[in-house]
Design an enzyme around this catalytic site. Structure first.
Site, PDB file in Angstrom:
ATOM      1  CG  ASP A 127      -1.965  -1.095   1.486  1.00 13.36           C
ATOM      2  OD1 ASP A 127      -2.079  -2.044   0.357  1.00 13.36           O
ATOM      3  OD2 ASP A 127      -2.827  -0.988   2.300  1.00 13.36           O
ATOM      4  CD  GLU A 187       0.039  -5.135   9.325  1.00 15.48           C
ATOM      5  OE1 GLU A 187      -0.202  -4.062   8.989  1.00 15.48           O
ATOM      6  OE2 GLU A 187      -0.139  -4.116  11.060  1.00 15.48           O
TER       7      GLU A 187
END
Length: 439
Positions: free
Chosen positions: A178, A404
């Protein structure tokens, strides 16, 4: 769960399985219940591979749950929202996308209006390769095949903006990476109106400030144009052909051809598409001056300058020429990437000014991109690279848990805890080691 995971591979397996069990919602897997409570397309493709090693019934349900959000034109959205949650449980939520106003969107399901890398056919094939019951697996593939074909048909018809055979992303969120610095230049060219679009409070792991306003501005432009392909082609300010996205598209197109053969459909159209994508990746995204792949900005027809982990995506192409494979391996092992990182692979060239060891997608190591490079290395019979990625990934989760993302220098875990694709891909890696023929 304790951050540090000790014990043998069986203990690691059980720890990863506990994460997936805890994140299971009954129909799909939350990427991270506290921060990402909905279903993401990119995540679900990776998660299904791990679930196939643990709970095959859930692996199949995960994909079917995702595809219930598929639009009539074949577009598979990058978010399928859990409507049992508060509308403001995550930003941007359904109120930004307004999918219910789009004729092509499914009824009774709220989704985003973007897509993500089409890994799903490759995921489905890997589920089949590890299936204990071939007949049941073949029946599942037959059910999923029309949905996968529609997804690929949408990409070929609506996202080949450059008429090259490659698909274009129209928002950084569609890349799967992203906030990568690869998108800094096209985002900088986007003109903002005076009103800020994003809310003042955002999770700390997401991009913030003016950059995030640009992301939301792009969504507003797409939404207000009805997500029309003609608008994407002719007027939308962000259109990029990305090597990682297109390498995933190519790998899934090859997988779709194999699935076609398994379910009794015609593989030839998929093989023809794969040949075109293979040629276009080499012709349009390979930079002979630097010996690697870079995204092409279609709005000014130039390759973007920052080299990221996406440069290694074309290793997923089984027909990538050997000299280019050697170039990529040299770059991967150099001081710009794995050679200077104790916990590779960093997501940005360490020597680039934009590198940020803690910045979201701007430097940290992610298990998803490690898995993609690992899988590409296997396809080119590069055991040294595959073993490096396997070992680095296992060291990360043993030291810091299923986080993550991770600091590429010291392995510190960052972002969300008990992140589903980190756990799932560890299961897939362990499963592939136990059964090499499935890899």
């Amino acid at each position: 769960m304790s951050s540090r995971l000790t014990g043998d591979e069986t203990a690691l397996w059980k720890a990863a399985a506990r994460v997936l069990d805890a994140n299971w919602t009954g129909t799909s897997t939350a990427a991270s219940p506290g921060l990402y409570p909905h279903q993401w397309s990119w995540d679900s493709a990776f998660i299904s591979m791990g679930l196939a090693r643990h709970r095959r019934d859930r692996a199949e349900a995960e994909l079917l749950s995702l595809f219930r959000g598929q639009w009539a034109d074949g577009m598979l959205p990058h978010i399928v929202f859990n409507t049992t949650l508060a509308r403001h449980a995550f930003f941007p939520g359904p109120e930004l996308w307004r999918s219910e106003r789009q004729p092509a969107a499914p009824r009774g399901v709220h989704t985003s209006g973007l897509t993500q890398p089409p890994l799903h056919a490759l995921t489905a094939l890997r589920l089949h390769e590890s299936a204990p019951d071939a007949d049941s697996s073949r029946a599942f593939l037959a059910r999923l095949y029309p949905m996968l074909t529609a997804q690929h048909r949408y990409l070929a018809r609506c996202r080949d903006i450059g008429a090259s055979g490659l698909i274009a992303i129209c928002h950084p969120w569609e890349s799967g990476l992203d906030n990568s610095p690869a998108w800094d230049r096209p985002l900088a060219a986007l003109r903002l109106p005076p009103t800020a679009y994003a809310p003042a409070q955002r999770p700390h792991t997401l991009p913030t400030g003016e950059d995030y306003d640009r992301y939301v501005r792009l969504v507003a432009l797409l939404r207000d144009a009805g997500y029309r392909p003609g608008y994407l082609r002719d007027a939308h300010p962000f259109a990029v052909e990305d090597p990682l996205v297109n390498a995933v598209y190519l790998a899934s197109t090859h997988a779709l051809a194999e699935i076609a053969g398994i379910v009794g459909a015609d593989p030839v159209p998929h093989l023809e598409c794969a040949r075109r994508v293979h040629g276009a990746i080499l012709d349009r995204l390979f930079d002979p001056d630097t010996g690697c792949f870079r995204p092409r900005d279609l709005r000014d027809d130039r390759l973007l300058p920052v080299v990221t982990v996406g440069a290694f995506g074309p290793l997923l192409d089984p027909e990538l020429p050997a000299p280019i494979v050697r170039n990529l391996v040299d770059l991967l092992l150099s001081a710009r990437f794995a050679g200077a990182a104790g916990y590779p692979v960093p997501t940005c060239d360490i020597q680039a000014p934009a590198f940020d060891r803690g910045g979201y997608w701007r430097g940290p190591t992610w298990i998803s991109t490690n898995w993609l490079v690992w899988y590409g290395a296997l396809g080119h019979d590069l055991p040294v690279v595959a073993d490096l990625l396997y070992g680095a990934t296992m060291r990360l989760v043993r030291q810091s848990g299923f986080r993550e993302f991770f600091d590429p220098f010291d392995g510190t875990g960052r972002g969300s805890h008990d992140y589903a694709w980190s756990a799932a891909l560890v299961l897939d890696l362990l499963g592939a080691r136990r059964a090499p023929q499935a890899a």
